[in-house]
Design a protein around this motif. Structure first.
Motif, mmCIF file in Angstrom:
data_model
loop_
_atom_site.group_PDB
_atom_site.id
_atom_site.type_symbol
_atom_site.label_atom_id
_atom_site.label_comp_id
_atom_site.label_asym_id
_atom_site.label_seq_id
_atom_site.Cartn_x
_atom_site.Cartn_y
_atom_site.Cartn_z
ATOM 1 N N MET A 73 0.687 -1.230 0.045
ATOM 2 C CA MET A 73 -0.193 0.509 0.052
ATOM 3 C C MET A 73 1.190 1.147 -0.117
ATOM 4 S SD MET A 73 -2.816 0.826 3.122
ATOM 5 C CE MET A 73 -1.924 1.275 4.290
ATOM 6 N N ILE A 74 0.719 2.219 -1.135
ATOM 7 C CA ILE A 74 1.454 3.663 -0.930
ATOM 8 C C ILE A 74 0.886 4.615 0.079
ATOM 9 C CG2 ILE A 74 1.477 5.585 -1.723
ATOM 10 C CD1 ILE A 74 1.821 3.473 -4.875
ATOM 11 N N ILE A 75 1.372 4.623 0.904
ATOM 12 C CA ILE A 75 2.026 5.762 2.077
ATOM 13 C C ILE A 75 1.637 7.240 1.155
ATOM 14 C CG2 ILE A 75 2.679 6.786 4.190
ATOM 15 C CD1 ILE A 75 3.439 3.738 4.647
ATOM 16 N N PRO A 76 0.777 7.921 1.252
ATOM 17 C CA PRO A 76 0.611 9.449 0.803
ATOM 18 C C PRO A 76 2.032 10.208 1.817
ATOM 19 C CG PRO A 76 -1.435 9.142 2.415
ATOM 20 C CD PRO A 76 -0.570 7.932 2.419
ATOM 21 N N TRP A 77 2.458 10.493 1.582
ATOM 22 C CA TRP A 77 3.772 11.141 2.242
ATOM 23 C C TRP A 77 3.614 12.392 2.748
ATOM 24 C CZ3 TRP A 77 6.802 15.368 0.628
ATOM 25 C CH2 TRP A 77 6.533 15.611 -1.153
ATOM 26 N N LYS A 78 2.819 13.168 1.958
ATOM 27 C CA LYS A 78 2.623 14.064 1.709
ATOM 28 C C LYS A 78 1.855 14.496 3.131
ATOM 29 C CE LYS A 78 2.795 16.126 -2.381
ATOM 30 N NZ LYS A 78 2.837 16.733 -3.981
ATOM 31 N N ASP A 79 1.151 13.597 4.229
ATOM 32 C CA ASP A 79 0.064 13.361 4.860
ATOM 33 C C ASP A 79 0.867 13.278 6.250
ATOM 34 O OD1 ASP A 79 -1.831 14.288 2.916
ATOM 35 O OD2 ASP A 79 -2.613 12.084 3.374
ATOM 36 N N LEU A 80 1.895 12.882 6.013
ATOM 37 C CA LEU A 80 2.668 12.748 7.211
ATOM 38 C C LEU A 80 3.950 14.102 8.040
ATOM 39 C CD1 LEU A 80 4.639 8.989 5.648
ATOM 40 C CD2 LEU A 80 2.794 9.523 7.283
ATOM 41 N N ASP A 81 3.816 13.824 9.603
ATOM 42 C CA ASP A 81 3.958 15.036 9.630
ATOM 43 C C ASP A 81 5.923 15.186 9.369
ATOM 44 O OD1 ASP A 81 5.177 16.542 12.531
ATOM 45 O OD2 ASP A 81 6.241 14.986 12.833
ATOM 46 N N ARG A 82 6.241 16.178 9.461
ATOM 47 C CA ARG A 82 7.662 16.969 8.901
ATOM 48 C C ARG A 82 8.560 15.529 9.283
ATOM 49 N NH1 ARG A 82 10.583 19.651 4.971
ATOM 50 N NH2 ARG A 82 12.186 19.211 5.521
ATOM 51 N N GLU A 83 8.130 15.603 10.991
ATOM 52 C CA GLU A 83 9.266 14.612 11.351
ATOM 53 C C GLU A 83 9.873 13.318 11.578
ATOM 54 O OE1 GLU A 83 11.135 14.243 16.260
ATOM 55 O OE2 GLU A 83 9.397 15.997 16.159
ATOM 56 N N THR A 84 8.280 13.010 11.312
ATOM 57 C CA THR A 84 8.352 11.470 10.995
ATOM 58 C C THR A 84 8.522 11.025 9.743
ATOM 59 O OG1 THR A 84 6.066 11.706 12.237
ATOM 60 C CG2 THR A 84 6.414 9.430 10.388
ATOM 61 N N LEU A 85 8.269 11.577 8.491
ATOM 62 C CA LEU A 85 9.260 11.887 7.172
ATOM 63 C C LEU A 85 10.340 11.664 7.112
ATOM 64 C CD1 LEU A 85 8.248 11.500 4.442
ATOM 65 C CD2 LEU A 85 8.081 13.902 4.355
ATOM 66 N N ASP A 86 11.064 12.875 8.000
ATOM 67 C CA ASP A 86 12.193 12.225 7.924
ATOM 68 C C ASP A 86 13.036 11.558 8.740
ATOM 69 O OD1 ASP A 86 12.234 15.509 7.291
ATOM 70 O OD2 ASP A 86 12.458 16.706 8.801
ATOM 71 N N ASN A 87 12.386 11.016 9.678
ATOM 72 C CA ASN A 87 13.096 9.930 10.757
ATOM 73 C C ASN A 87 12.897 8.317 9.618
ATOM 74 O OD1 ASN A 87 13.372 10.995 12.824
ATOM 75 N ND2 ASN A 87 11.447 10.413 13.615
ATOM 76 N N LEU A 88 11.778 8.574 8.736
ATOM 77 C CA LEU A 88 11.394 7.284 7.595
ATOM 78 C C LEU A 88 12.858 7.413 6.406
ATOM 79 C CD1 LEU A 88 7.809 7.298 7.368
ATOM 80 C CD2 LEU A 88 9.347 5.347 8.235
ATOM 81 N N ILE A 89 12.834 8.544 6.178
ATOM 82 C CA ILE A 89 14.089 8.991 4.549
ATOM 83 C C ILE A 89 15.054 8.687 5.755
ATOM 84 C CG2 ILE A 89 14.888 10.273 3.747
ATOM 85 C CD1 ILE A 89 12.362 12.081 3.143
ATOM 86 N N GLU A 90 15.945 9.238 6.707
ATOM 87 C CA GLU A 90 16.800 8.599 7.306
ATOM 88 C C GLU A 90 17.235 7.671 7.850
ATOM 89 O OE1 GLU A 90 18.124 11.397 10.561
ATOM 90 O OE2 GLU A 90 17.323 13.155 9.756
ATOM 91 N N SER A 91 15.946 6.288 7.799
ATOM 92 C CA SER A 91 16.636 5.179 8.687
ATOM 93 C C SER A 91 16.490 4.750 7.248
ATOM 94 C CB SER A 91 15.003 4.609 8.981
ATOM 95 O OG SER A 91 15.259 3.644 9.504
ATOM 96 N N PHE A 92 16.357 4.637 6.004
ATOM 97 C CA PHE A 92 15.946 4.426 4.648
ATOM 98 C C PHE A 92 17.687 4.986 4.054
ATOM 99 C CE2 PHE A 92 16.131 5.241 -0.207
ATOM 100 C CZ PHE A 92 15.440 3.440 -0.414
ATOM 101 N N VAL A 93 18.057 6.124 3.886
ATOM 102 C CA VAL A 93 19.311 6.095 3.525
ATOM 103 C C VAL A 93 20.645 5.747 4.641
ATOM 104 C CG1 VAL A 93 18.882 8.386 1.955
ATOM 105 C CG2 VAL A 93 19.604 7.850 4.442
ATOM 106 N N LEU A 94 20.146 5.345 5.349
ATOM 107 C CA LEU A 94 21.343 5.113 6.532
ATOM 108 C C LEU A 94 21.194 3.417 6.689
ATOM 109 C CD1 LEU A 94 20.947 6.913 9.495
ATOM 110 C CD2 LEU A 94 22.856 7.333 8.112
#
Length: 72
Positions: A1-22
């Motif tokens: 299921m695709i998550i509508p990333w624009k609906d996420l809290d900025r901090e939550t999205l930042d944490n998800l992206i950081e986790s991915f790149v690390l």
């Protein structure tokens, strides 16, 4: 299921992206890039629609995948 990333809290999205790149094994080519640069790259790819944020019910995890690799 695709998550509508624009609906996420900025901090939550930042944490998800950081986790991915690390994640171990993520390759960015011959030149080393800073965490900020990697996060900015992924955010740009989300904005352009190149990649999508995906929830896997099977694995109960979130991943960032190229749009072409995800089948709805």
């Amino acid at each position: 299921m695709i998550i509508p990333w624009k609906d996420l809290d900025r901090e939550t999205l930042d944490n998800l992206i950081e986790s991915f790149v690390l994640r171990e094994g993520t390759d960015y080519g011959e030149q080393e890039r800073s965490l900020t640069q990697k996060v900015d790259d992924v955010r740009r790819q989300l904005n352009s629609g190149e990649v999508v944020l995906v929830w896997s019910e099977l694995h109960e995890s979130v991943n960032i995948m190229p749009r072409g690799h995800f089948r709805e």
